[in-house]
Design an enzyme around this catalytic site. Structure first.
Site, short mmCIF file in Angstrom:
data_model
loop_
_atom_site.label_atom_id
_atom_site.label_comp_id
_atom_site.label_asym_id
_atom_site.label_seq_id
_atom_site.Cartn_x
_atom_site.Cartn_y
_atom_site.Cartn_z
N ASN A 50 0.87 -1.18 0.00
CA ASN A 50 0.00 0.00 0.00
C ASN A 50 0.91 1.23 0.00
O ASN A 50 1.42 1.63 1.05
CB ASN A 50 -0.90 -0.05 1.24
CG ASN A 50 -1.89 1.11 1.29
OD1 ASN A 50 -1.87 2.00 0.44
ND2 ASN A 50 -2.75 1.10 2.29
N LYS A 66 3.22 0.79 3.15
CA LYS A 66 2.94 -0.31 4.10
C LYS A 66 3.03 -1.63 3.35
O LYS A 66 2.67 -1.69 2.16
CB LYS A 66 1.53 -0.17 4.67
CG LYS A 66 1.37 0.98 5.62
CD LYS A 66 -0.03 0.94 6.25
CE LYS A 66 -0.47 2.34 6.60
NZ LYS A 66 -1.87 2.60 6.45
N ARG A 73 -2.50 -2.00 -3.51
CA ARG A 73 -3.70 -1.20 -3.33
C ARG A 73 -3.56 0.04 -4.21
O ARG A 73 -2.55 0.74 -4.15
CB ARG A 73 -3.82 -0.77 -1.87
CG ARG A 73 -5.01 0.09 -1.62
CD ARG A 73 -5.15 0.47 -0.18
NE ARG A 73 -6.41 1.15 0.03
CZ ARG A 73 -6.80 1.65 1.18
NH1 ARG A 73 -6.04 1.53 2.23
NH2 ARG A 73 -7.95 2.26 1.29
N HIS A 79 -12.79 3.07 -0.18
CA HIS A 79 -12.84 1.96 0.80
C HIS A 79 -13.49 0.73 0.18
O HIS A 79 -14.02 -0.11 0.89
CB HIS A 79 -13.65 2.32 2.07
CG HIS A 79 -13.08 3.40 2.92
ND1 HIS A 79 -13.86 4.39 3.46
CD2 HIS A 79 -11.83 3.63 3.35
CE1 HIS A 79 -13.10 5.20 4.19
NE2 HIS A 79 -11.85 4.75 4.14
N LEU A 97 -16.32 2.82 9.52
CA LEU A 97 -16.13 4.03 10.32
C LEU A 97 -14.74 4.02 10.94
O LEU A 97 -14.47 3.26 11.87
CB LEU A 97 -17.20 4.10 11.42
CG LEU A 97 -18.66 3.88 10.97
CD1 LEU A 97 -19.60 3.95 12.18
CD2 LEU A 97 -19.08 4.91 9.91
N GLY A 98 -13.86 4.83 10.41
CA GLY A 98 -12.50 4.93 10.95
C GLY A 98 -12.11 6.38 10.99
O GLY A 98 -12.93 7.25 11.28
N GLY A 108 -11.09 7.86 8.29
CA GLY A 108 -11.95 8.16 7.14
C GLY A 108 -13.15 7.24 7.23
O GLY A 108 -13.00 6.09 7.63
N ARG A 156 -11.87 15.35 7.99
CA ARG A 156 -12.56 15.81 6.77
C ARG A 156 -13.97 16.28 7.10
O ARG A 156 -14.64 15.67 7.94
CB ARG A 156 -12.65 14.68 5.74
CG ARG A 156 -11.31 14.25 5.21
CD ARG A 156 -11.49 13.19 4.12
NE ARG A 156 -10.27 12.40 4.03
CZ ARG A 156 -10.24 11.07 3.88
NH1 ARG A 156 -11.35 10.38 3.78
NH2 ARG A 156 -9.10 10.45 3.81
N GLY A 185 -11.75 1.06 12.45
CA GLY A 185 -11.34 1.45 13.82
C GLY A 185 -12.47 1.81 14.76
O GLY A 185 -12.61 1.23 15.84
N GLU A 203 -15.46 -1.05 14.73
CA GLU A 203 -15.13 -2.31 15.40
C GLU A 203 -14.97 -2.16 16.90
O GLU A 203 -15.19 -3.10 17.65
CB GLU A 203 -13.81 -2.88 14.83
CG GLU A 203 -13.95 -3.37 13.40
CD GLU A 203 -12.60 -3.61 12.71
OE1 GLU A 203 -11.62 -3.92 13.42
OE2 GLU A 203 -12.54 -3.48 11.48
N GLU A 254 -8.49 -5.45 4.59
CA GLU A 254 -8.28 -5.07 3.18
C GLU A 254 -7.08 -5.81 2.60
O GLU A 254 -7.08 -6.19 1.43
CB GLU A 254 -8.08 -3.55 3.09
CG GLU A 254 -9.38 -2.81 3.33
CD GLU A 254 -9.18 -1.35 3.70
OE1 GLU A 254 -8.77 -1.09 4.85
OE2 GLU A 254 -9.43 -0.48 2.86
P1 ADP Z 1 -8.02 4.76 8.95
O1 ADP Z 1 -7.70 3.39 8.36
O2 ADP Z 1 -9.13 5.48 8.26
O3 ADP Z 1 -6.84 5.62 9.24
P2 ADP Z 1 -8.92 3.20 11.24
O4 ADP Z 1 -9.95 2.37 10.62
O5 ADP Z 1 -7.65 2.56 11.66
O6 ADP Z 1 -8.62 4.50 10.38
O7 ADP Z 1 -9.57 3.90 12.49
C1 ADP Z 1 -8.82 4.78 13.28
C2 ADP Z 1 -9.75 5.43 14.29
O8 ADP Z 1 -10.41 4.42 15.04
C3 ADP Z 1 -8.98 6.26 15.31
O9 ADP Z 1 -8.92 7.60 14.90
C4 ADP Z 1 -9.82 6.12 16.55
O10 ADP Z 1 -10.62 7.26 16.63
C5 ADP Z 1 -10.71 4.94 16.33
N1 ADP Z 1 -10.52 3.89 17.34
C6 ADP Z 1 -9.60 2.93 17.38
N2 ADP Z 1 -9.72 2.19 18.51
C7 ADP Z 1 -10.76 2.71 19.20
C8 ADP Z 1 -11.40 2.42 20.43
N3 ADP Z 1 -10.99 1.43 21.20
N4 ADP Z 1 -12.43 3.17 20.80
C9 ADP Z 1 -12.83 4.19 20.03
N5 ADP Z 1 -12.28 4.53 18.87
C10 ADP Z 1 -11.25 3.80 18.45
#
Ligand code: ADP
Length: 402
Positions: free
Chosen positions: A7, A14, A95, A184, A213-214, A216, A245, A335, A338, A388
């Protein structure tokens, strides 16, 4: 089989070496500060995905080529390596952010594929050049090794015109390819496919919403296993408010801000991409954990940021349930999806009328595949961790076996 998944970003890269059939990861790591100085962080991983060896090296990486060279060299390193020779790496999966409307699925890298990725640079100006550099660096370092490009946009290419067209003059679509693409896609495909398997019914009988939901975030509406609509647009700036964003805003805001503050459109977009979202509303952080801690301590702006996110996601769930004409399955992933049970509960609040009923006990679970709805909930609500890299490795293996 062993697949190297890459990636490549503009200044980082990565990688994971993995078995596409079992999902077993042998090693993974990150090259950072490409074009600045260069650092490689490498982990050797055991069957339980625990890092058993870790190595950090400062290595000059003026371009992506040196980054790839450093990855290939540590994969065969006497102490930190996981293969004896690169012959054991069967193929490389990349990717790629933007496939435009040319790619509805992953493809073997050839001259036409590289040209198409290059042609999509205007649509993905930050990522596509880096993705292409990663591909070319691998070609040079491992001549003849099969490579596959897996596009973030491909899964969404099944959307009907009513979902992907913008109501602006047609020439911008026909001549400039301005339309909704969505991102995504690899995650939406992995998670929706898994949800359909878990539901144990034919794809044709299932209406699914995936909430990725992360940092992004995007949602997709899936019927018959195919994407019908998604919240991101021409770029990943559209849709729900995110970590940094803005998500959807009235386009007039851009003109207003540019005029008042003497900003160029690019400067304004940079602000909307990097200084907006949860970070801007909370004034504290883009990380949902920090927002929760802030809200607990009585910071109203942190609470408002979380409220705006939950409300934004809830509205998309309602919209997509209407677009699909019903809903069987809602899936949370990435993130926040989950790990953040409080956010999941907040999003689903008031959605009982749609047949969504969350079980507070089950919803305490984090980071594992599980149902979090009650047995009498009409809609089954799942948490399904996304992967992914595994999807990229599986596509690569499948295309190389053909
Ligand atoms: P991306 O791939 O879009 O950078 P991720 O899917 O890894 O992001 O998600 C990252 C986000 O997930 C972090 O900014 C954080 O806010 C959230 N996150 C991770 N672990 C937790 C947790 N235990 N509780 C709440 N939010 C979390």
């Amino acid at each position: 089989m062993k697949i190297l998944v890459i990636n490549a970003g503009s200044s980082s890269l990565k990688y994971q070496l993995m078995d596409p059939d079992t999902g077993r990861v042998y090693a993974k790591g990150l090259c950072e500060r490409i074009g600045i100085d260069g650092r490689l962080t490498h982990k050797v991983v055991d069957e339980n995905d625990e890092a058993v060896l870790k190595e950090t090296r400062e290595i000059p990486m003026p371009t992506h080529s040196e980054a790839i060279e450093s990855v290939l060299s540590i994969l065969v390193d006497e102490k930190f390596g996981v293969v004896k020779s690169l012959d054991e790496v069967d193929a490389v999966g990349h990717r790629v952010l933007h496939g435009g409307d040319k790619f509805i699925e992953s493809c073997i890298v050839d001259e036409a594929c590289k040209k198409a990725i290059e042609d999509c640079i205007p649509l993905g100006p930050l990522h596509n050049p880096a993705n292409l550099k990663g591909i070319i660096a691998c070609e040079n370092a491992m001549p003849g090794k099969k490579q596959v490009a897996v596009f973030d946009t491909a899964f969404h290419m099944t959307m009907p015109p009513k979902a992907y067209r913008y109501a602006i003059p047609t020439k911008y679509y026909e001549e400039d390819h301005i339309r909704r693409y969505g991102f995504h896609g690899t995650s939406h495909r992995f998670v929706s496919k898994r949800a359909i398997e878990l539901m144990g019914k034919p794809a044709s009988e299932l209406k699914v919403i995936v909430a990725h939901l992360g940092n992004g975030s995007s949602l997709s509406a899936v019927a018959d296993g195919k994407c019908q609509d998604t919240s991101m647009g021409l770029s990943p700036l559209a849709g729900v408010p995110m970590g940094t964003r803005s998500g959807d805003i009235d386009p007039c805001i851009v003109e207003f801000i540019c005029n008042k503050y003497g900003m160029t459109p690019s400067e304004c977009l940079n602000m909307l991409n990097k200084k907006s979202g949860m970070l801007a509303v909370s004034g504290v952080s883009s990380d949902f954990r920090d927002l929760e801690a802030g809200a607990k301590e009585g910071n109203d702006n942190c609470a408002l940021a979380r409220d705006m996110f939950a409300y934004g996601v809830r509205k998309y769930i309602g919209a997509y349930a209407a677009a699909l004409g019903g809903l069987d399955c809602l899936v949370f992933t990435a993130g926040v999806g989950e790990n953040d049970g409080k956010m999941r509960a907040q999003i689903c609040e008031g959605l009982e009328f749609l047949g969504i009923k969350i079980d507070p006990e089950k919803n305490k679970k984090r980071g594992e595949e599980c149902v979090i709805s009650t047995p009498d909930s009409k809609v089954t609500v799942w948490v399904i961790p996304t992967n992914e890299e595994l999807m990229i490795a599986q596509d690569t293996a499948e295309l190389c076996r053909k």
